[in-house]
Design a protein around this motif. Structure first.
Motif, PDB file in Angstrom:
ATOM      1  N   PRO A 135       0.850  -1.212   0.000  1.00 12.78           N
ATOM      2  CA  PRO A 135       0.000   0.000   0.000  1.00 12.78           C
ATOM      3  C   PRO A 135       0.877   1.251   0.000  1.00 12.78           C
ATOM      4  O   PRO A 135       1.921   1.285   0.652  1.00 12.78           O
ATOM      5  CB  PRO A 135      -0.802  -0.123   1.296  1.00 12.78           C
ATOM      6  CG  PRO A 135      -0.719  -1.576   1.677  1.00 12.78           C
ATOM      7  CD  PRO A 135       0.608  -2.060   1.185  1.00 12.78           C
ATOM      8  N   LEU A 136       0.446   2.246  -0.728  1.00 12.42           N
ATOM      9  CA  LEU A 136       1.209   3.487  -0.802  1.00 12.42           C
ATOM     10  C   LEU A 136       1.084   4.239   0.515  1.00 12.42           C
ATOM     11  O   LEU A 136      -0.011   4.337   1.081  1.00 12.42           O
ATOM     12  CB  LEU A 136       0.691   4.338  -1.957  1.00 12.42           C
ATOM     13  CG  LEU A 136       1.632   5.412  -2.511  1.00 12.42           C
ATOM     14  CD1 LEU A 136       2.905   4.792  -3.042  1.00 12.42           C
ATOM     15  CD2 LEU A 136       0.928   6.194  -3.609  1.00 12.42           C
ATOM     16  N   GLU A 137       2.204   4.770   0.995  1.00  9.02           N
ATOM     17  CA  GLU A 137       2.175   5.512   2.249  1.00  9.02           C
ATOM     18  C   GLU A 137       1.242   6.716   2.130  1.00  9.02           C
ATOM     19  O   GLU A 137       1.155   7.344   1.090  1.00  9.02           O
ATOM     20  CB  GLU A 137       3.586   5.990   2.614  1.00  9.02           C
ATOM     21  CG  GLU A 137       4.593   4.875   2.824  1.00  9.02           C
ATOM     22  CD  GLU A 137       5.366   4.557   1.553  1.00  9.02           C
ATOM     23  OE1 GLU A 137       4.777   4.707   0.459  1.00  9.02           O
ATOM     24  OE2 GLU A 137       6.537   4.165   1.662  1.00  9.02           O
ATOM     25  N   GLN A 138       0.546   7.034   3.232  1.00 10.15           N
ATOM     26  CA  GLN A 138      -0.449   8.096   3.212  1.00 10.15           C
ATOM     27  C   GLN A 138       0.156   9.436   2.836  1.00 10.15           C
ATOM     28  O   GLN A 138      -0.470  10.230   2.121  1.00 10.15           O
ATOM     29  CB  GLN A 138      -1.137   8.204   4.575  1.00 10.15           C
ATOM     30  CG  GLN A 138      -2.320   9.174   4.590  1.00 10.15           C
ATOM     31  CD  GLN A 138      -3.404   8.789   3.597  1.00 10.15           C
ATOM     32  OE1 GLN A 138      -3.817   7.627   3.549  1.00 10.15           O
ATOM     33  NE2 GLN A 138      -3.872   9.745   2.801  1.00 10.15           N
ATOM     34  N   HIS A 139       1.391   9.690   3.278  1.00 18.60           N
ATOM     35  CA  HIS A 139       1.988  10.994   2.961  1.00 18.60           C
ATOM     36  C   HIS A 139       2.242  11.127   1.464  1.00 18.60           C
ATOM     37  O   HIS A 139       2.195  12.236   0.910  1.00 18.60           O
ATOM     38  CB  HIS A 139       3.273  11.215   3.769  1.00 18.60           C
ATOM     39  CG  HIS A 139       4.438  10.378   3.349  1.00 18.60           C
ATOM     40  ND1 HIS A 139       5.348  10.775   2.392  1.00 18.60           N
ATOM     41  CD2 HIS A 139       4.835   9.137   3.754  1.00 18.60           C
ATOM     42  CE1 HIS A 139       6.260   9.829   2.235  1.00 18.60           C
ATOM     43  NE2 HIS A 139       5.972   8.823   3.040  1.00 18.60           N
ATOM     44  N   LYS A 140       2.510  10.012   0.776  1.00 18.04           N
ATOM     45  CA  LYS A 140       2.688  10.066  -0.675  1.00 18.04           C
ATOM     46  C   LYS A 140       1.345  10.275  -1.377  1.00 18.04           C
ATOM     47  O   LYS A 140       1.263  11.013  -2.363  1.00 18.04           O
ATOM     48  CB  LYS A 140       3.361   8.792  -1.175  1.00 18.04           C
ATOM     49  CG  LYS A 140       4.829   8.668  -0.776  1.00 18.04           C
ATOM     50  CD  LYS A 140       5.476   7.458  -1.418  1.00 18.04           C
ATOM     51  CE  LYS A 140       6.963   7.378  -1.045  1.00 18.04           C
ATOM     52  NZ  LYS A 140       7.622   6.189  -1.634  1.00 18.04           N
ATOM     53  N   ILE A 141       0.309   9.635  -0.848  1.00 15.74           N
ATOM     54  CA  ILE A 141      -1.032   9.846  -1.412  1.00 15.74           C
ATOM     55  C   ILE A 141      -1.428  11.312  -1.251  1.00 15.74           C
ATOM     56  O   ILE A 141      -1.955  11.938  -2.181  1.00 15.74           O
ATOM     57  CB  ILE A 141      -2.061   8.926  -0.723  1.00 15.74           C
ATOM     58  CG1 ILE A 141      -1.726   7.451  -0.999  1.00 15.74           C
ATOM     59  CG2 ILE A 141      -3.471   9.255  -1.208  1.00 15.74           C
ATOM     60  CD1 ILE A 141      -2.646   6.480  -0.286  1.00 15.74           C
ATOM     61  N   ASP A 142      -1.163  11.867  -0.071  1.00  6.88           N
ATOM     62  CA  ASP A 142      -1.496  13.276   0.183  1.00  6.88           C
ATOM     63  C   ASP A 142      -0.726  14.192  -0.768  1.00  6.88           C
ATOM     64  O   ASP A 142      -1.272  15.182  -1.276  1.00  6.88           O
ATOM     65  CB  ASP A 142      -1.167  13.640   1.633  1.00  6.88           C
ATOM     66  CG  ASP A 142      -2.061  12.921   2.628  1.00  6.88           C
ATOM     67  OD1 ASP A 142      -3.125  12.431   2.214  1.00  6.88           O
ATOM     68  OD2 ASP A 142      -1.679  12.826   3.811  1.00  6.88           O
ATOM     69  N   GLU A 154      -2.296  14.067  -4.140  1.00 12.98           N
ATOM     70  CA  GLU A 154      -3.588  14.766  -4.139  1.00 12.98           C
ATOM     71  C   GLU A 154      -3.394  16.277  -4.191  1.00 12.98           C
ATOM     72  O   GLU A 154      -4.147  16.989  -4.857  1.00 12.98           O
ATOM     73  CB  GLU A 154      -4.380  14.361  -2.899  1.00 12.98           C
ATOM     74  CG  GLU A 154      -5.851  14.677  -2.976  1.00 12.98           C
ATOM     75  CD  GLU A 154      -6.664  13.907  -1.962  1.00 12.98           C
ATOM     76  OE1 GLU A 154      -7.896  13.884  -2.105  1.00 12.98           O
ATOM     77  OE2 GLU A 154      -6.068  13.333  -1.030  1.00 12.98           O
ATOM     78  N   ILE A 195      -2.956   4.887  -7.938  1.00 13.25           N
ATOM     79  CA  ILE A 195      -3.454   6.041  -7.175  1.00 13.25           C
ATOM     80  C   ILE A 195      -3.441   7.305  -8.033  1.00 13.25           C
ATOM     81  O   ILE A 195      -4.375   8.120  -7.997  1.00 13.25           O
ATOM     82  CB  ILE A 195      -2.621   6.251  -5.904  1.00 13.25           C
ATOM     83  CG1 ILE A 195      -2.865   5.119  -4.906  1.00 13.25           C
ATOM     84  CG2 ILE A 195      -2.943   7.596  -5.264  1.00 13.25           C
ATOM     85  CD1 ILE A 195      -4.267   5.065  -4.367  1.00 13.25           C
TER      86      ILE A 195
END
Length: 340
Positions: free
Chosen positions: A83-90, A93, A327
């Protein structure tokens, strides 16, 4: 079908090769596989895997490396996607907040390149039907009219109309006011379908002008196919597999410049469901024989209009690249849909 032991050893070999870039020997497999096997047993399994075409033995080493078939089996059957780390998703975005479509596409390409350190590529929409802010008709001569279309994102398209008869400036103002009053803020697909239904309600002497405007507007706002945005291709100059073969590297950059063949591959991937992975010769393009292309389609209002992807060596960390592509496609879809 491979038995569990063979699958574990193949998975371990490919993961070690992706991590280190060096042929993997039986001693390393014994150490990292977690299996309690003798060196002789490991060598026998490796021999079977080589005979089956999953791995190969370089002439300069006693170790083994994955083949295209091995990578394919690994990706389809053995891979555990992280799973992609949340900070990278943020971060993705933030870069893909609703903006003009061309800016979003450029940002997505740069994000893919920056996050993977390979080449990021985005196939521009075959057609994004923009919302219309204003329509205006300007008389140029007796039977030549300038149609001016201004979209919501500020793009201006001009087309010359040559109707069957001349129109007075008052008639042109009436036609423009009618379109702006009833259709401003709608995309051209909606305008085209609605105005055809209402054409009979218009004064007969304006029907020809409206029909000509519809045809010209279709031509003006239908973005031509065959375009993609490529970022970070220079990252490939740092990939050992490419720098050791300058001829193949030149062929790869020639492919980027020619565009047509790569466009066809991206167009094909945009019609598929979810993430697609083309390994080595699966792309059908010789310059990509030592590459993998990971792609995913993106949408606007639920309609697939293009694809995003990453081009890199077959020795890439698929478990990391796949979620980045996935993503990015999803967030690009969301941003473009909000913008539409």
């Amino acid at each position: 079908m491979l038995d569990d032991r063979s699958r574990i050893l193949l998975k371990t070999l490919i993961e070690r090769y992706i991590a280190d870039g060096q042929p993997v020997g039986s001693r390393a497999l014994s150490k990292f596989s977690g299996l309690d096997l003798s060196a002789a047993t490991v060598r026998n399994v490796m021999a079977d895997l080589e005979e089956s075409g999953f791995i190969a033995s370089p002439h300069t080493s006693a170790g083994r490396v994955p083949t295209a078939r091995g990578y394919r089996f690994f990706v389809d059957t053995l891979l555990t996607v992280q799973p992609l780390e949340q900070h990278k998703i943020d971060a993705i975005e933030v870069k893909l907040h609703p903006s003009p479509p061309q800016q979003l596409i450029s940002n997505a390409s740069q994000l893919l390149s920056g996050l993977t350190h390979f080449a990021g590529i985005v196939l521009a929409p075959r057609r994004l039907s923009p919302r219309i802010r204003q329509i205006e008709f300007v008389s140029l001569s007796e039977k030549r009219i300038l149609l001016i279309l201004v979209t919501a994102d500020g793009d201006v398209q001009n087309r010359i109309l040559c109707p069957d008869r001349s129109y007075s400036q008052a008639e042109l103002v009436t036609a423009g006011n009618y379109l702006n009053q009833y259709f401003a803020g709608q995309n051209f697909d909606a305008i085209r379908s609605k105005i055809k239904d209402e054409m009979l309600q218009l004064r007969g002497d304006l029907q020809g002008l409206m029909a000509a405007a519809l045809a010209a507007g279709d031509e003006a706002l239908a973005a031509p196919g065959g375009e993609y945005v490529l970022s970070g291709e220079r990252n490939l100059l740092d990939v050992e597999e490419f720098t050791s073969n300058m001829k193949r590297l030149r062929e790869l950059f020639d492919l980027f410049e020619q565009r047509t063949a790569l466009m066809q591959l991206l167009d094909l991937s945009s019609r598929a469901d979810g993430v697609q992975i083309f390994i080595s010769g699966e792309s059908g393009l010789a310059p990509l024989d030592e590459c993998s292309v990971v792609t995913a389609p993106y949408e606007v209002d639920g309609r697939i209009v293009g694809s995003v992807g990453v081009i890199g060596p077959t020795r890439m960390a698929y478990e990391r690249v796949i979620p980045i592509v996935d993503i990015t496609a999803r967030l690009l879809s969301s941003a473009l849909t909000q913008q539409a």
